[in-house]
Design a protein around this motif. Structure first.
Motif, mmCIF file in Angstrom:
data_model
loop_
_atom_site.group_PDB
_atom_site.id
_atom_site.type_symbol
_atom_site.label_atom_id
_atom_site.label_comp_id
_atom_site.label_asym_id
_atom_site.label_seq_id
_atom_site.Cartn_x
_atom_site.Cartn_y
_atom_site.Cartn_z
ATOM 1 N N TYR A 135 0.810 -1.213 0.000
ATOM 2 C CA TYR A 135 0.000 0.000 0.000
ATOM 3 C C TYR A 135 0.843 1.264 0.000
ATOM 4 O O TYR A 135 0.308 2.368 0.098
ATOM 5 C CB TYR A 135 -0.932 -0.012 1.217
ATOM 6 N N GLY A 136 2.157 1.108 -0.052
ATOM 7 C CA GLY A 136 3.040 2.268 -0.092
ATOM 8 C C GLY A 136 3.242 2.947 1.240
ATOM 9 O O GLY A 136 3.782 4.060 1.293
ATOM 10 N N LEU A 137 2.830 2.303 2.318
ATOM 11 C CA LEU A 137 2.963 2.920 3.633
ATOM 12 C C LEU A 137 4.311 2.617 4.269
ATOM 13 O O LEU A 137 4.672 3.226 5.274
ATOM 14 C CB LEU A 137 1.840 2.441 4.554
ATOM 15 N N ASP A 138 5.030 1.664 3.686
ATOM 16 C CA ASP A 138 6.320 1.264 4.222
ATOM 17 C C ASP A 138 7.170 0.797 3.052
ATOM 18 O O ASP A 138 6.736 0.812 1.910
ATOM 19 C CB ASP A 138 6.115 0.126 5.239
ATOM 20 N N THR A 139 8.407 0.407 3.345
ATOM 21 C CA THR A 139 9.221 -0.117 2.259
ATOM 22 C C THR A 139 8.625 -1.443 1.784
ATOM 23 O O THR A 139 7.894 -2.121 2.511
ATOM 24 C CB THR A 139 10.663 -0.348 2.697
ATOM 25 N N CYS A 140 8.971 -1.797 0.572
ATOM 26 C CA CYS A 140 8.460 -3.049 0.023
ATOM 27 C C CYS A 140 8.913 -4.227 0.881
ATOM 28 O O CYS A 140 8.128 -5.129 1.171
ATOM 29 C CB CYS A 140 8.950 -3.193 -1.418
ATOM 30 N N GLN A 141 10.166 -4.221 1.289
ATOM 31 C CA GLN A 141 10.677 -5.336 2.085
ATOM 32 C C GLN A 141 9.964 -5.426 3.426
ATOM 33 O O GLN A 141 9.618 -6.522 3.880
ATOM 34 C CB GLN A 141 12.177 -5.202 2.321
ATOM 35 N N GLN A 142 9.720 -4.282 4.063
ATOM 36 C CA GLN A 142 9.047 -4.304 5.356
ATOM 37 C C GLN A 142 7.606 -4.767 5.195
ATOM 38 O O GLN A 142 7.068 -5.472 6.064
ATOM 39 C CB GLN A 142 9.093 -2.937 6.017
ATOM 40 N N SER A 143 6.972 -4.392 4.093
ATOM 41 C CA SER A 143 5.620 -4.864 3.829
ATOM 42 C C SER A 143 5.587 -6.375 3.736
ATOM 43 O O SER A 143 4.715 -7.033 4.297
ATOM 44 C CB SER A 143 5.082 -4.242 2.540
ATOM 45 N N ALA A 144 6.559 -6.939 3.030
ATOM 46 C CA ALA A 144 6.617 -8.397 2.913
ATOM 47 C C ALA A 144 6.928 -9.031 4.265
ATOM 48 O O ALA A 144 6.318 -10.034 4.658
ATOM 49 C CB ALA A 144 7.669 -8.801 1.885
ATOM 50 N N ARG A 145 7.867 -8.425 4.985
ATOM 51 C CA ARG A 145 8.286 -8.985 6.274
ATOM 52 C C ARG A 145 7.118 -9.107 7.240
ATOM 53 O O ARG A 145 7.042 -10.059 8.008
ATOM 54 C CB ARG A 145 9.383 -8.126 6.894
ATOM 55 N N SER A 146 6.237 -8.159 7.210
ATOM 56 C CA SER A 146 5.113 -8.151 8.147
ATOM 57 C C SER A 146 3.903 -8.894 7.604
ATOM 58 O O SER A 146 2.843 -8.860 8.218
ATOM 59 C CB SER A 146 4.733 -6.707 8.492
ATOM 60 N N GLY A 147 4.076 -9.588 6.472
ATOM 61 C CA GLY A 147 2.964 -10.306 5.868
ATOM 62 C C GLY A 147 3.017 -11.793 6.110
ATOM 63 O O GLY A 147 3.216 -12.255 7.220
ATOM 64 N N TYR A 148 2.860 -12.547 5.037
ATOM 65 C CA TYR A 148 2.784 -14.005 5.105
ATOM 66 C C TYR A 148 4.159 -14.630 4.812
ATOM 67 O O TYR A 148 4.905 -14.109 3.990
ATOM 68 C CB TYR A 148 1.757 -14.515 4.102
ATOM 69 N N TRP A 149 4.395 -15.769 5.466
ATOM 70 C CA TRP A 149 5.685 -16.448 5.334
ATOM 71 C C TRP A 149 5.502 -17.904 4.927
ATOM 72 O O TRP A 149 4.524 -18.544 5.319
ATOM 73 C CB TRP A 149 6.432 -16.399 6.672
ATOM 74 N N GLY A 150 6.498 -18.397 4.192
ATOM 75 C CA GLY A 150 6.541 -19.821 3.905
ATOM 76 C C GLY A 150 7.275 -20.555 5.012
ATOM 77 O O GLY A 150 7.722 -19.952 5.989
#
Length: 128
Positions: free
Chosen positions: A104-119
């Protein structure tokens, strides 16, 4: 619910190559960030490579620049993201994880992924 499954890890000698895959299901947005992280025993989790699904922007940790490449298969129903790893070193030995989430552009792309879903991760072992 986004579900991520990594594969492609293994054991290689220094200088060798591996290609990791991250197959995904359950995305609700085409605007998302996907990142590869790694964690070696006794070390903090490190962001290795990140990409935004709608653009060519990618990010690499200094430790892997010029050796690793992140890419996605836009024609793949599983929205597979790859991590091509070349010139592997023993220091690359770690459990590798992919992570992803809508962006959503509220954070860096990496941080967005980090706070999302994980394998669940895939092990990479590089011997000297």
């Amino acid at each position: 619910q986004v579900h991520l499954v990594e594969s492609g890890g293994g054991s290689v000698q220094a200088g060798g190559s591996l290609r990791l895959s991250c197959a995904a299901s359950g995305y609700t947005s085409s605007r998302r960030c996907v990142a590869w992280f790694r964690q070696a025993p006794g070390k903090e989790r490190e962001g290795v490579a990140t990409m935004y699904s709608r653009g060519a922007d990618t990010y690499y940790a200094d430790s892997v620049k010029g050796r690793f490449a992140i890419s996605q298969d836009n024609a793949d129903a599983e929205n597979t993201v790859y991590l091509e790893m070349n010139s592997l070193k023993p220091d690359d030995t770690a459990m590798y994880y992919c992570a992803a989430d809508s962006f959503y552009g509220l954070d860096t792309c990496q941080q967005s992924a980090r706070s999302g879903y994980w394998g669940q991760g895939t092990q990479v072992t590089v011997s000297s």
